[in-house]
Structures are given as structure tokens and as C-alpha cells.
Design an enzyme around this catalytic site. Structure first.
Site, PDB file in Angstrom:
ATOM      1  N   GLU A 131       0.826  -1.215   0.000  1.00  0.00           N
ATOM      2  CA  GLU A 131       0.000   0.000   0.000  1.00  0.00           C
ATOM      3  C   GLU A 131       0.855   1.257   0.000  1.00  0.00           C
ATOM      4  O   GLU A 131       0.527   2.242  -0.657  1.00  0.00           O
ATOM      5  CB  GLU A 131      -0.856   0.046   1.281  1.00  0.00           C
ATOM      6  CG  GLU A 131      -2.239  -0.517   1.178  1.00  0.00           C
ATOM      7  CD  GLU A 131      -3.170   0.247   0.270  1.00  0.00           C
ATOM      8  OE1 GLU A 131      -2.972   0.159  -0.958  1.00  0.00           O
ATOM      9  OE2 GLU A 131      -4.109   0.887   0.766  1.00  0.00           O
ATOM     10  N   THR A 184      -6.554   9.851  -5.069  1.00  0.00           N
ATOM     11  CA  THR A 184      -6.514   9.734  -3.614  1.00  0.00           C
ATOM     12  C   THR A 184      -5.780  10.930  -3.004  1.00  0.00           C
ATOM     13  O   THR A 184      -6.203  11.474  -1.987  1.00  0.00           O
ATOM     14  CB  THR A 184      -5.782   8.439  -3.197  1.00  0.00           C
ATOM     15  OG1 THR A 184      -6.440   7.346  -3.829  1.00  0.00           O
ATOM     16  CG2 THR A 184      -5.834   8.239  -1.692  1.00  0.00           C
TER      17      THR A 184
END
Lengths: 310, 310
Positions: A131, A184
């Protein structure tokens, strides 16, 4: 022991309305698939990626699944050779934890392939490293529910404290992915760094209510608690038609509705598959009416996490 | 039906570390007692108050118990005559919900005396009106646990949404009341109106963790979640020796420790009566060493709320 394994890891809805950065849940579809194959030459290689329209790198040191698998091997000091095929079966940058699903599929698969040296919870830090490559920070609110299944609370990052929250039997997720792009990074940067104490109190009342509602199987309490007074009002402006889509979901009988992760996907929770389908079709009508294409995904909450496919 | 009733209502710990303005729990002692007697002449009268060192008004329109009972009668349009004797059996302005306990005892008693026209949850708004007289605002985080017993989450005030949280079997409260004065008004005014989003996320992670810990009977999770990064760091400066008292409680084996309500009382939770006593005596040693007198109260979590005494 097999030399090759195929694994599915699920998409996830992070934040879940009130639980910004601390809550997430897994769905049964969509998700990503990986095939990992042992090789005699040491090293992690990504041989094939499908379904990404050429957007992802095959460089194993820069791709979320490559990094997750490499960190796992490094931690265990195993000098193995692993070839990875990644099948993206969900939209990228959709707010559904696409990179988390790839990373989780990778670490789950390599752990299986090597005879399960670690338990499922112990795989979390390696998936989080994947991630970090994708998002710039090691968030767990997609990775943890994808790996552990169900609803997950990330109480704390330092030290990492992840709690699986029991959920009621009849909880169905509707996700709609509007074909618009939200970065994001942008979705994070527009948030205010300071918030009113009064709003924070409202928010933590709702987080408490949502956890209690899930554990008491109190569907109405779940619905009443799915309110975000801090992040949603700001991020909603990045998603065309958001308020109307939400209103359509609630009118169709959803318990609650909100932005999935940092968007643009929107999710709703309902008490039956029938309602979940109706919610999806009403949400889609709204997006159709403003000429925005979309995909809809319906499933129960996924309580098992990744799955071995063959 | 009896013409007179004596009722006990418990003290309460509001906030419970992370749950500022949304969480509270009731203890078995201390608490307040009231005696209500029916009279033939209509009107609510406070005839006697003991244990308040003359600090409370006997004017029924200005005293928390008088107001709570009056609002109850007005709502039901009952033109009764009620004489009230109030026995304060807990310190005033201590952060233990003294005014809430009086108001709850009053409404519970009058409801009993009149044949229970309302159920326990329906009494809440009248007790909150009593709180409003005492504190200037109709908070529920002391009143609700005093009335309902156990741990209570106030998810929302508008509309009022109060949820009783199931608690594990072995949860003991230690409360220490240092003989220093903190005004609720001061304790509220020194709080910052804006807080960092990052701290708010930490706080709602802990609220979620505390609710989950209570419902899963996970004592260690309860302890890990009892952290307040927003209110305690500011209010602690109003309580001499707070950090040392807290450290002493944790060293003696408490799961967690924090300020009770707006202070100055400090509470801790432990898994046995033995530990709860040890925690109390270690806390008291710290206050003794800085020449501050104190009372210590030990009890299980009180799951029943008010009690009829005779």
C-alpha cells in the site's frame, strides 16, 4: 506442496461513512486475482498484468503486489523465486482498495505457497508495505479488511491495533463506481487539517453507534450511525451527482450510504439482496441522467477475506 | 399505592477517557437519595436537603431535582402535590454527576409514586431538564447512565439517541475525589474549539475500540482504548498531581485511567475488586504526598441504575 497457486482478494470499502481512516469492510466482488509460481532462480518477477489497460508497472520493486511479496520473503529470509501474474478484475483508482486487494492477494498466495509460515494477521505489515508504494503511506483501512474479511477497526497505527468487528447476518453492500477519476492524493489534500471539536464529537458518537449497531445486529442503529459530518461534505464535491445518488439509495431502502474510501465509488448498506439490487439500480439511474457511466457491484459482507481459487 | 418512596440514584463517570460528551457509566456508590411524599396541596416543594453544607437552593424551580420532578408532572398534566427530601451522599462539583444523580432519583421516584406512567427510558428528557438548570445545558452523559445503569453511549442529541452498551462481567471502577474544586464551566471553556483532524481520528479509533472491547469482553482492548488525546491533556492541568495519580493507577494494575467528567475526580477501571482497591490506595498515596485530601470509592459497574430503598 504445490508449485503454483491462484488467489482472489476482495475489494474493500474504507471509512464507512463516519469511520474515516479507522473502519473498512470487505465485499465478495469485485476483487483481484493473482497466480504465483515458484521458480528455481531467486527473485520476485511480475510476468503478466491483465485488466489494467497498461497503467500498472511490471517492475516488482514499484508494483504493490511485487513489493508486498518481496517484503514477506525478505522478512522470512527466504531466497525463493516467485513469478507473479496479476489479473486486475476491478477498476483502478476507484476508491475500492484496488492496490490493497493486489497486495493482499500476493502475500496470502506466497504464504500458502511456502507452507503457511505466518498466520493471516501476521501478513498485514507486508500488505501495508505494498500500500505504501501505491499510496505513499502505509494505510490499513483497505488492506486489513481485504486480508481478514468482514468489518475491521484500525484502532491505532502506532502500535498497529486491528480489531475484527462481528457483523449481523443480513448485511448487503451495494457499490456504484461512476466513471470519473478522483486522485486519492487530491481527495486527501482538500481535507481541512483542523476541525471543530463539536463536529468531532458528533463523528465519534457515530463511530461508537456503528460499532455497537454491528455487534448488536441493530440495523436501524447502523443506519442512524452512518453519518459523516467531517469528510463527506468536502469530498462530495469531487463526485458529480453525489447528493442525488445518496438520496436515491436511501429512498430505495438503504440503511445508509456514503463515499467508498476517497471515492469516486459510492457504497450503501441494506438488509436484503433484493433491496441492495434496487438501491443499485436507483443509484445508477441518477448517474445515467447526468450522462455518467457506472458499474454496480452487489454482495454480502465478505467475512472470509482472500480465497484460494485452484 | 404508597404515599412515600425513598430512592437511590448512582453517581456516574462521564466521558470515560476517549468518549468526551458521548460516553458514561454508573457506579454502585456514591449516589444521592431522595424521599418523595404525596401531599394533598398541589405543587412541588423541597422540604429538606442534607449533606450539601447549605450550598443548594430549596427553591424547587431552581434546584435540579425540583425542576426534573416538575417537568415530569407538567408533561403528564398531573396536578399532584409532592414534597421532596434530598440527601446528598456524594460530593458536589466533583465530576461525578452529582446534579444528574439528584435529578434521576427525583424522576424515578415520582414515576414510581404515580404508578409508573412512563418507562425508564422515557424519563430521560425530564432528568435532562434538571441537568440544564444545574449546568446550563441539557447534557445526557451523566443522566443517561445514572437512569439506565451500565455503560451508555449518547450517539446523538438531536434527535436524542441513547444506546446501552453491554459490559463484561468483571469490571470494577475506582474513583478518587481530590478535595480541590474545578468548575464545570471553566473545564469546558479551556477546551479548544478547533482540533487537529489527526487527533480526532485517533480519538474515534479509541471510541470504536472501547465499545468493541466492552462488547467483546476484551479487557486488554478496553485498556488500550482508554486514551484521550484531546480533552485530558488540557483539563489535566486543572487537577494537581493528575499525571502521577494516573501513573500510579496503571502501575497498580488498572486497565486504564482518566478524568471523571470535567474533574477533579479521577477514575480507573480494573478487572477485580482486589486490583480496584490497590489502585485506589496507590492513587491516594500520590495525593497524600502533595497534601491533597481525597475520598476513594470502589464498586462494580452498576448495571441497574436507580434503586427503591423502601
Amino acid at each position: 506442496m504445490k508449485d503454483s497457486i491462484k488467489v482472489f482478494a476482495p475489494a474493500t470499502v474504507a471509512n464507512v461513512a463516519c469511520g474515516f481512516d479507522v473502519l473498512g469492510f470487505a465485499v465478495e466482488n469485485p476483487g483481484d486475482e493473482v497466480v504465483l509460481t515458484k521458480k528455481s532462480t531467486p527473485g520476485v518477477k511480475i510476468t503478466t498484468i491483465t485488466g489494467d489497460e497498461g497503467r500498472l508497472t511490471k517492475d516488482a520493486d514499484k508494483n504493490t503486489v511485487g513489493v508486498a511479496v518481496s517484503r514477506f520473503l525478505k522478512h522470512l529470509q527466504i531466497d525463493a523465486g516467485i513469478d507473479i501474474t496479476l489479473h486486475k478484475k476491478m477498476p483502478l483508482g476507484s476508491g475500492l482498495g484496488s492496490s490493497a486487494a493486489s497486495a493482499v492477494a500476493g502475500v496470502f498466495a506466497v504464504n500458502q505457497l511456502l507452507g503457511m509460515p505466518l498466520n493471516q494477521q501476521e501478513l498485514l505489515p507486508f500488505a501495508m508495505e505494498g500500500e505504501r508504494i501505491a499510496c505513499g503511506s502505509a494505510h490499513a483501512d483497505n488492506v486489513a479488511p481485504s486480508l481478514l474479511g468482514g468489518f475491521v477497526l484500525i484502532r491505532s497505527y502506532d502500535p498497529l491495533d486491528v480489531i475484527k468487528i462481528p457483523t449481523p447476518a443480513n448485511l448487503y453492500s451495494t457499490i456504484i463506481h461512476p466513471q470519473v477519476e478522483v486522485q486519492t492524493k487530491d481527495a486527501r489534500e482538500i481535507l481541512k487539517k483542523q476541525i471543530p471539536l463539536r463536529d468531532a464529537v458528533t463523528q465519534w458518537g457515530n463511530v461508537g453507534g456503528l460499532i455497537a449497531g454491528l455487534m448488536l445486529s441493530d440495523y436501524q442503529l447502523i443506519g442512524r450511525s452512518m453519518k459523516d459530518v467531517i469528510v463527506e461534505p468536502i469530498r462530495a464535491i469531487l463526485i458529480p451527482g453525489f447528493e442525488d445518488v445518496k438520496q436515491a439509495a436511501l429512498s430505495a431502502g438503504a440503511l445508509g450510504c456514503g463515499i467508498s474510501g476517497s471515492g469516486p465509488s459510492i457504497f450503501a448498506l441494506s438488509t436484503s439482496e433484493e433491496i441492495a439490487h434496487k438501491v443499485g439500480s436507483e443509484m445508477q439511474k441518477v448517474l445515467n441522467s447526468i450522462q455518467i457511466g457506472s458499474e454496480v457491484y452487489i454482495s454480502k459482507i465478505n467475512n472470509s477475506g482472500p480465497q484460494i481459487l485452484d
